[in-house]
Every structure is written in C-alpha cells, then in structure tokens.
Design an enzyme around this catalytic site. Structure first.
Site, PDB file in Angstrom:
ATOM      1  N   TYR A 101      31.620  16.879  21.626  1.00 27.54           N
ATOM      2  CA  TYR A 101      31.601  17.304  23.027  1.00 27.54           C
ATOM      3  C   TYR A 101      30.679  18.501  23.155  1.00 27.54           C
ATOM      4  O   TYR A 101      30.754  19.443  22.368  1.00 27.54           O
ATOM      5  CB  TYR A 101      33.017  17.701  23.490  1.00 27.54           C
ATOM      6  CG  TYR A 101      33.015  18.268  24.898  1.00 27.54           C
ATOM      7  CD1 TYR A 101      33.298  17.459  25.989  1.00 27.54           C
ATOM      8  CD2 TYR A 101      32.674  19.604  25.129  1.00 27.54           C
ATOM      9  CE1 TYR A 101      33.254  17.972  27.275  1.00 27.54           C
ATOM     10  CE2 TYR A 101      32.628  20.109  26.417  1.00 27.54           C
ATOM     11  CZ  TYR A 101      32.917  19.289  27.486  1.00 27.54           C
ATOM     12  OH  TYR A 101      32.862  19.797  28.763  1.00 27.54           O
ATOM     13  N   GLU A 189      27.576  18.167  31.212  1.00 25.09           N
ATOM     14  CA  GLU A 189      28.466  17.814  30.119  1.00 25.09           C
ATOM     15  C   GLU A 189      27.987  16.552  29.417  1.00 25.09           C
ATOM     16  O   GLU A 189      27.643  15.569  30.070  1.00 25.09           O
ATOM     17  CB  GLU A 189      29.871  17.588  30.705  1.00 25.09           C
ATOM     18  CG  GLU A 189      30.913  17.216  29.704  1.00 25.09           C
ATOM     19  CD  GLU A 189      32.245  16.889  30.372  1.00 25.09           C
ATOM     20  OE1 GLU A 189      33.059  17.801  30.554  1.00 25.09           O
ATOM     21  OE2 GLU A 189      32.458  15.707  30.718  1.00 25.09           O
TER      22      GLU A 189
END
Ligand code: GDP
Ligand code: MN
Length: 385
Positions: A101, A189
């Site tokens: 991530y 993101e």
C-alpha cells in the site's frame, strides 16, 4: 471530486508511475475485443467511485477473450455499494509476488501531507489500521522541502522492501508526491502497488480525490467528472451553487452558512442519537441567498426519499429572512409536501419572513426560536411521524 481508477492511472502514468496498459469498455463485446488485442490473461474491473470492488465481485481474472466478455457481462450493471457499474477496465493481468500500500493524503492536524506505506497491501488501509497498526509506516512531508529521499528510504526499510527495488521505489514515491501536489489532490493512493514476479513495481489500482476548490485551475481534471456516478442531488446542488453532501439520516437540513450548518447537524445528531435519528444532509445555501436558491435547495431535500422532516435554520444577516420565506413558499407551492417543517427564522427582516410564512398556510409548519429547540422538535417530528 473522485477520479475513476482508469482516470487516476492515466494521471499517475503521466507523472512516471508504471501502470498496466488496459482500456475501458462499456459493453461485453468491447471488453472481449480489448482482451483479444491485449492477448493473454486480463483482469476485468468495475469502474465505480468506491473501494472494495474486489470483495464485491467486481474484479475478475479472465484467461480468454470469451471469459473476459462473460465477466464484463456479469460486472456491467452490478450494484456495488449503491454505485451502478457502467464501465469496466480491461487490464493485462500481472503475476503478483507481493501487494504493497502506498498513499498520500493531508494530515489536517499536522497541517502537512502525509505519505503512508504498508506491506499489507490489497486490503483497505482502514482495515490494516484496525488489525495491525504497527504495519503502517508514515512520513509527514514538509511542503517547503518536499518529499526527501531519506523519508522514502525510511518507508522502504519500514516495509522491508527488497533492496534491489529501492531505486524504483524512490522514483515512484517521488512521482506520486509530485502528482499529489500538481493535481491539488486530497488523496493519491496506490493499493495494491504490486511487486511482480518479474521483480518490478506496478500500480495495479489507483484512487485519486481532487480538492473541489481547486478545480477552477484544473480544467483538464474538472472535465473528468463523471456526473452519472454521483448522486443526482449533488449534481443539481453544484449547478445551483449550493454546498450539499448527502448523509444517511432523516432530517433534511437547510441552513445558511457552513458553520451554522455543521452546528445544526451536531445538534440533530445529539438529540437524535438515542433513536438513530440524524441529519439527512449537509446543506449550506451560502450568504445572501435569494428565494430561487432557497427553492432549489428545498427541491433537492424534498427529492430525498429518506427525509422525514425538514429543518430550516436561517440566521439572517446578509441573507434576509423574508427572502428565504419567499423561497420556501415558492418551493412548497410546486411540491405538495406534508412532511413536518421545523422553521427557525431569525435576524434581518424576521417579522416579515414569519408573516409571509403564516399567510401562505403551508401545511405542517412548526416554528422554533432557538437552534436546540428546533433540533429537538425535528427529532420529535421524525419519531412521531
Ligand atoms: P479494490 O478491491 O476496489 O481495491 O480493487 P483492486 O483493483 O485493488 O483489486 C482487488 C484485488 O484484485 C487486488 O488486491 C489483487 O489481489 C487483485 N488483482 C487486481 N489486479 C490484478 C492482476 O492484474 N493480477 C492478479 N493476479 N490479481 C489482481
Ligand atoms: Mn484496491
């Protein structure tokens, strides 16, 4: 404003981030053709402005073009958390060794952007935060210095990224930060950022939110807005120059001023908490709103089927109470609504405003003098209704 995955990926690519080169399809046949052109295994992905598509069945691997067509057939039209899928992205599939991530957002408390990284990619970062908070590495970025190499190294080391990937990772994180700043984004993101079997980093999923207040200087980004994907009420509110956010309560709030609108939401939440009652929306009609704006705002509230009571909280300063009353009368002359309407009208020209409302004989009007009285009456009206 949120971008679709395919839009965010193409933006990230423009800043130098490696992404799969897929295409968007609106029909199963198109998906099949894209899969044929790509050759090999593909992944068919629902394009909706929400996360968790994988879990909802909106991301599927296909080994043949026929399978891609079948998956697209199943995914198009699917309802994922209230979002109808109208397009799918067909990407070449990657062999994934690990999912990471990597995201940047603003930390308002720190008044700085924060770059967040975790070796537990693939799932929601909120979920990781709950289950394994120590797996999340954060670095705050000084906006004057920018993202420094030592910070990126700290992230790489924190997630135990294999050393041969560090150079790639530095370039990629820097590119993500550049994209975040240059786009006036509130979120950039990549989840997952894949380490592929070939040993490369590849952004398999991307999410971007752009600060609405900056769109005036980003016509290229503003043009990406998918109005079919947002609640119709929000599209109409924007056209009428209203700040409107739909929430999940039952009290439709019409207020002038953002601060007062938030206070109104807090009060209704407070009094309604025990009964699961709360605000149905945030709505600020702005300062100096005229009758037409008020009517536009009421029309939006009245089309929300969850609204069981309407709370008008107007503190007249620049906004004149009589002008607001005219808007209310205009809106209710178009829509017959017997919903309880709690009205708190104070300030400039309040007597005139109240007189107009009384004379209009709108059904089910309940007046209140203070905000807490208005909030209590609104909650009681929903409970009783
Ligand atoms: P989200 O669920 O909405 O976040 O959608 P994602 O695009 O993140 O996809 C969910 C999951 O699907 C990822 O975490 C991966 O595990 C998997 N996935 C996505 N793309 C690929 C791919 O190209 N190959 C493989 N093997 N899995 C993929
Ligand atoms: Mn994802």
């Amino acid at each position: 404003m949120n971008l679709h995955e395919y839009q965010a990926k193409s933006r990230l690519e423009a800043f130098g981030i490696p992404v799969p080169h897929g295409q968007v399809a609106g029909t199963p046949q198109e998906a099949r053709r894209i899969a044929e052109n790509l050759g090999g295994t593909v992944v068919v992905k629902a394009q909706v402005l929400t996360g968790g598509r994988g879990k909802a069945g909106g991301v599927k691997l296909a080994w043949t073009p026929a399978e891609a067509e079948a998956h697209a057939q199943a995914i198009l039209g699917m309802n994922i958390k209230g979002h109808i899928v109208r397009q799918v992205l067909v990407d070449p599939a990657s062999a994934i060794k690990q999912e990471i991530y990597l995201g940047i957002t603003n930390d308002r408390a720190a008044r700085k952007p924060v770059i967040i990284c975790s070796a537990e990619g693939g799932m929601d970062i909120e979920e990781v935060n709950r289950r394994k908070p120590e797996a999340i590495i954060r670095e705050h970025v000084d906006p004057l210095l920018g993202l420094c190499d030592f910070q990126i190294n700290a992230l790489a080391s924190g997630i135990e990224l294999p050393y041969p990937l560090w150079k790639q990772f530095r370039r990629l994180a820097q590119a993500l930060y550049d994209c975040f700043i240059a786009s006036d984004a509130t979120l950039c993101e990549i989840n997952p950022l894949a380490i592929t079997e070939e040993g490369d980093l590849l952004a398999l999923d991307a999410k971007m939110s752009i600060d609405d207040n900056s769109l005036f200087r980003h016509p290229d980004l503003a043009a990406l807005r998918d109005t079919s994907a947002e609640p119709e009420a929000e599209t109409r509110a924007r056209a009428a120059n209203l700040s409107y956010v739909r929430l999940d309560g039952q009290i439709g709030c019409l207020v002038n001023g953002a601060g007062l609108a938030m206070a109104t939401m807090d009060m209704t939440s407070l009094y309604g908490e025990a009964d699961g009652i709360g605000p149905a929306n945030f709505l600020d009609i702005g300062g100096g709103a005229d009758a037409e704006t008020v009517a536009a705002a009421l029309r939006i509230i009245l089309t929300d089927p969850d609204v069981k009571a309407i709370l008008l909280n107007i503190f007249g300063g620049i906004t004149r109470a009589d002008e607001v009353a005219r808007g209310v009368i205009q809106a209710f002359s178009e829509f017959e609504s017997d919903l309880p309407k709690i009205v708190r009208l104070v300030g400039t020209n309040e007597e005139e405003g109240r007189r107009l409302l009384e004379e209009a004989h709108i059904p089910n009007i309940i007046t209140a003098t203070t905000l807490s009285e208005a909030a209590r009456k609104a909650v009681a009206a929903v409970k009783g209704g």
